[in-house]
Design a protein around this motif. Structure first.
Motif, PDB file in Angstrom:
ATOM      1  N   GLU A  56      53.990  77.717 -13.340  1.00 23.58           N
ATOM      2  CA  GLU A  56      54.567  77.710 -11.990  1.00 23.58           C
ATOM      3  C   GLU A  56      55.465  78.922 -11.752  1.00 23.58           C
ATOM      4  N   ARG A 129      45.170  87.962  -3.894  1.00 22.61           N
ATOM      5  CA  ARG A 129      44.267  86.830  -3.663  1.00 22.61           C
ATOM      6  C   ARG A 129      42.952  86.998  -4.432  1.00 22.61           C
ATOM      7  N   GLY A 133      43.952  86.239  -8.176  1.00 21.89           N
ATOM      8  CA  GLY A 133      43.597  84.832  -8.232  1.00 21.89           C
ATOM      9  C   GLY A 133      44.706  83.892  -7.779  1.00 21.89           C
ATOM     10  N   LEU A 134      45.669  84.409  -7.029  1.00 22.75           N
ATOM     11  CA  LEU A 134      46.771  83.565  -6.571  1.00 22.75           C
ATOM     12  C   LEU A 134      46.387  82.798  -5.310  1.00 22.75           C
ATOM     13  N   THR A 135      47.010  81.661  -5.133  1.00 19.74           N
ATOM     14  CA  THR A 135      46.842  80.898  -3.900  1.00 19.74           C
ATOM     15  C   THR A 135      47.704  81.553  -2.828  1.00 19.74           C
ATOM     16  N   PHE A 136      47.481  81.167  -1.573  1.00 16.91           N
ATOM     17  CA  PHE A 136      48.306  81.709  -0.494  1.00 16.91           C
ATOM     18  C   PHE A 136      49.770  81.319  -0.683  1.00 16.91           C
ATOM     19  N   ALA A 137      50.021  80.112  -1.156  1.00 15.03           N
ATOM     20  CA  ALA A 137      51.402  79.677  -1.393  1.00 15.03           C
ATOM     21  C   ALA A 137      52.045  80.537  -2.487  1.00 15.03           C
ATOM     22  N   GLU A 138      51.299  80.830  -3.541  1.00 10.58           N
ATOM     23  CA  GLU A 138      51.841  81.663  -4.617  1.00 10.58           C
ATOM     24  C   GLU A 138      52.095  83.091  -4.136  1.00 10.58           C
ATOM     25  N   ILE A 147      53.885  81.581   4.468  1.00 11.14           N
ATOM     26  CA  ILE A 147      52.464  81.395   4.175  1.00 11.14           C
ATOM     27  C   ILE A 147      51.616  81.796   5.377  1.00 11.14           C
ATOM     28  N   THR A 151      48.561  84.443   5.148  1.00 10.17           N
ATOM     29  CA  THR A 151      47.182  84.113   5.522  1.00 10.17           C
ATOM     30  C   THR A 151      46.690  85.021   6.652  1.00 10.17           C
ATOM     31  N   HIS A 154      45.807  88.360   5.161  1.00 11.22           N
ATOM     32  CA  HIS A 154      44.546  88.233   4.421  1.00 11.22           C
ATOM     33  C   HIS A 154      43.368  88.240   5.388  1.00 11.22           C
TER      34      HIS A 154
END
Length: 173
Positions: A56, A129, A133-138, A147, A151, A154
């Protein structure tokens, strides 16, 4: 007992994220060697503050790399000004984001050229991304952005990349 039984959490983290962080750092520094220095510096500083390395925390490493890279770039720019060099170009035209094989050079060159055309804010989100490999939150956490902002950047970046790459898509079919 195998080697993985002796792996510390930070060794595992470095093994997993190192290449992704190097790619991320390449946006701001002129050479792959500089990117390696930036990533290593960020890992050391981050490890000193968070010696317990949990997944995390990994998005915060991207923020640490970004900060280290920008600090590195600023210090280099100051040094160049002191040395009276009138211009500094952080990402030279002959430098590359990717380390690629012969069969992928043409495609990589096209993608690199398209990435260079993106605003830096969009480019860093795409790199995090797609290659990180990160999520949008990360990503939002790593960049200290909402966020929604992440997004949107992106989405705009992908639209721009599609427009930029469209002339080449029919050549592949």
């Amino acid at each position: 007992m195998n080697e993985s039984d002796h792996t510390t959490p930070w060794e595992a983290c470095y093994r997993e994220l190192g290449p992704k962080l190097l790619l991320f750092a390449r946006q701001w520094v002129p050479t792959p060697t500089d990117a390696e220095d930036v990533v290593q510096t960020a890992f050391i500083k981050f490890w000193q503050h968070r010696p317990d390395a949990h997944p995390e925390h990994y998005p915060l490493l991207y923020a640490a790399v970004r900060t280290s890279a920008l600090d590195f770039r600023r210090s280099g720019e100051r040094r160049l000004r002191r040395e009276a060099n009138p211009a500094v170009e952080v990402l030279r035209e002959d430098s590359t984001f990717f380390d690629h094989g012969v069969e992928q050079r043409e495609d990589a060159a096209l993608v690199e050229a398209a990435l260079r055309e993106l605003p830096s804010e969009q480019r860093e989100v795409v790199v995090l991304r797609v290659w990180g490999g990160l999520t949008f939150a990360e990503i939002a956490t790593a960049l200290d952005q909402s966020i929604n902002t992440v997004t949107s950047r992106h989405r705009y970046a992908l639209e721009a990349l599609r427009r930029e790459m469209k002339p080449y898509s029919h050549e592949r079919h």
